[in-house]
Design an enzyme around this catalytic site. Structure first.
Site, PDB file in Angstrom:
ATOM      1  N   HIS A 183     -26.127   2.142   5.799  1.00 40.61           N
ATOM      2  CA  HIS A 183     -25.140   1.050   5.872  1.00 40.61           C
ATOM      3  C   HIS A 183     -25.544  -0.110   4.943  1.00 40.61           C
ATOM      4  CE1 HIS A 183     -22.170  -1.583   7.981  1.00 40.61           C
ATOM      5  NE2 HIS A 183     -23.039  -2.521   7.611  1.00 40.61           N
ATOM      6  N   GLU A 184     -26.781  -0.549   5.075  1.00 42.78           N
ATOM      7  CA  GLU A 184     -27.237  -1.682   4.264  1.00 42.78           C
ATOM      8  C   GLU A 184     -27.324  -1.301   2.793  1.00 42.78           C
ATOM      9  OE1 GLU A 184     -27.244  -4.521   5.429  1.00 42.78           O
ATOM     10  OE2 GLU A 184     -27.153  -4.038   7.565  1.00 42.78           O
ATOM     11  N   HIS A 234     -24.006  -2.044   1.052  1.00 42.27           N
ATOM     12  CA  HIS A 234     -23.865  -3.454   0.632  1.00 42.27           C
ATOM     13  C   HIS A 234     -24.765  -3.745  -0.577  1.00 42.27           C
ATOM     14  CE1 HIS A 234     -21.464  -4.364   4.105  1.00 42.27           C
ATOM     15  NE2 HIS A 234     -22.436  -4.151   4.969  1.00 42.27           N
TER      16      HIS A 234
END
Length: 421
Positions: free
Chosen positions: A20-21, A24
């Site tokens: 997920h990170e 970004h």
């Protein structure tokens, strides 16, 4: 929980948060945004490495992670510390611009110049002014390089972020992509794992309404054969297994007209469902199973349909939660740890399946339009696009704080509820 369950929880949660990170992080880097820190875990740091102005950090508690981007809603405490009165050590590049500022407490390097800051601008003018000779008190000013690095401590170096390299100053559509990239990577992880599971099985069910009749049940007795494609139950069209079973169950034991295709020919038969009573439950069955296959394309379709069905179920559950709010319908880290423990005891494929569904769940959850979640940031991007200007810092800060407080209180309530049940 035993040691295996604990390790499984850390790995499952770690993989989901990291991917997920990373979404970004990758999008931000792609658009030139300065990333101060890419951190997995929360709490005290247990490992850190700096590369190209970004600190890659592993923290003690495996309950989250974050990407600290220039201009995002998180403050960089070290940059905030660079203010008039602060004594720093600076170095120069060959073109006489300042390319290194040391704010650590380490001993002076002979190649560094000590400076007491009187003025500094790290975003627009890229200037630093200060007094280097305390005896004369003369003030000097230097131009900063666009890639000036700031040494905070021995293994922590961050890069300054000129205005055009801050998240809030890139195009609004790029900001939206950066915010959506985290959930998107969760969806990518889920579909990849579902595909892996599909290829791990000997055979997978087809995605349409092809059937295999069960011996001694009405469907087989009326002549249906393996591979027949049922297209209608009475006048109701069916195209997949869920529609087929739903259409039959709605007849409640009445004789049904079954339309099916076999070798490009359409045929119609009538079937009287068989009454079955199990554990006090009465069901009416015509006696068919989903047709299974080992074909490559069917495995891909099976993975895709598992993803879509899972996402649909989660959205329906969220909708039900809004209409009928209840903490018992939510699960926090404690509940996830319990579920992971059960999945780990059921075997590797069960754990992979759980990871896929958790990743899908976390991706969708993050799209809820609550400030501090990615969905809330996307909502602010949309408002900004409609207004053709950003919200004021005060409003932005207020809604972000309100969202953060709500999420913290919700997490505490969910965790307590997990412990009590």
């Amino acid at each position: 929980m035993n040691l295996t369950s604990i390790v499984a929880f850390i790995v499952v949660f770690g993989v989901i948060i990291t991917i997920h990170e990373f979404g970004h992080f990758f999008a931000a880097k792609k658009f030139g945004v300065v990333v101060y820190e890419f951190s997995i875990g929360m709490g005290p740091k247990i490992f850190g490495k700096n590369k190209n102005g970004t600190n890659y950090v592993l923290r003690l508690l495996p309950v989250g992670g974050y990407v600290l981007m220039a201009g995002a809603d998180q403050d960089n405490e070290y940059l905030n510390d660079l203010r008039p009165g602060k004594v720093v050590k600076i170095k120069f590049s060959d073109d006489k611009t300042v390319n290194f500022i040391d704010i650590s407490d380490d001993n002076d390097d002979v190649s560094e110049q000590v400076l007491r800051i009187t003025a500094i601008d790290l975003s627009n003018k890229l200037m630093i002014s200060g007094i280097s000779d305390q005896n004369t008190g003369d003030e000097v000013s230097y131009q900063l390089s666009t890639k000036t690095q700031i040494r905070v401590e021995k293994d922590r170096i961050i890069q300054i972020a000129p205005r055009e390299r801050q998240l809030t100053h890139i195009a609004i559509w790029k900001q939206a992509i950066v915010n959506f990239a985290g959930p998107f990577m969760n969806f990518v992880l889920a579909i990849v794992l579902f595909i892996g599971i599909a290829f791990a099985f000997a055979k997978v069910p087809v995605s349409n309404s092809q059937i295999s009749p069960i011996a001694h049940y009405p469907a087989a007795q009326q002549g249906l054969k393996k591979g027949d494609l049922i297209t209608k139950i009475n006048s109701t069209k069916v195209s997949n297994w869920n529609q087929l079973t739903s259409a039959i169950s709605q007849q409640k034991g009445q004789t049904v007209k079954v339309t099916y295709r076999r070798q490009h020919k359409t045929k119609v038969i009538r079937i009287k469902p068989k009454k079955i009573v199990e554990s006090g439950q009465t069901r009416y069955l015509i006696g068919v199973e989903q047709y299974t296959t080992s074909g490559f394309s069917n495995r891909i379709r099976y993975a895709y349909s598992t993803f879509i069905n899972g996402a649909s179920s989660i959205w329906l559950a969220l909708g039900h939660l809004i209409v009928h709010p209840s903490l018992n319908q939510l699960g926090g880290p404690v509940e996830i740890a319990k579920t992971t423990s059960t999945a780990a005891s059921d075997g590797f494929l069960s754990l992979v399946n759980l990871t896929a569904f958790l990743s899908l769940n976390i991706g969708i959850f993050n799209l809820i339009p609550i400030p501090v979640l990615d969905g809330g940031k996307l909502l602010l991007n949309l408002i900004q696009a409609i207004r053709h200007k950003p919200l004021s810092d005060k409003i932005n800060q207020s809604v972000t704080i309100a969202g953060a407080v709500f999420m913290i209180l919700l997490m505490i309530a969910v965790t307590i509820n997990d412990l009590l049940r």
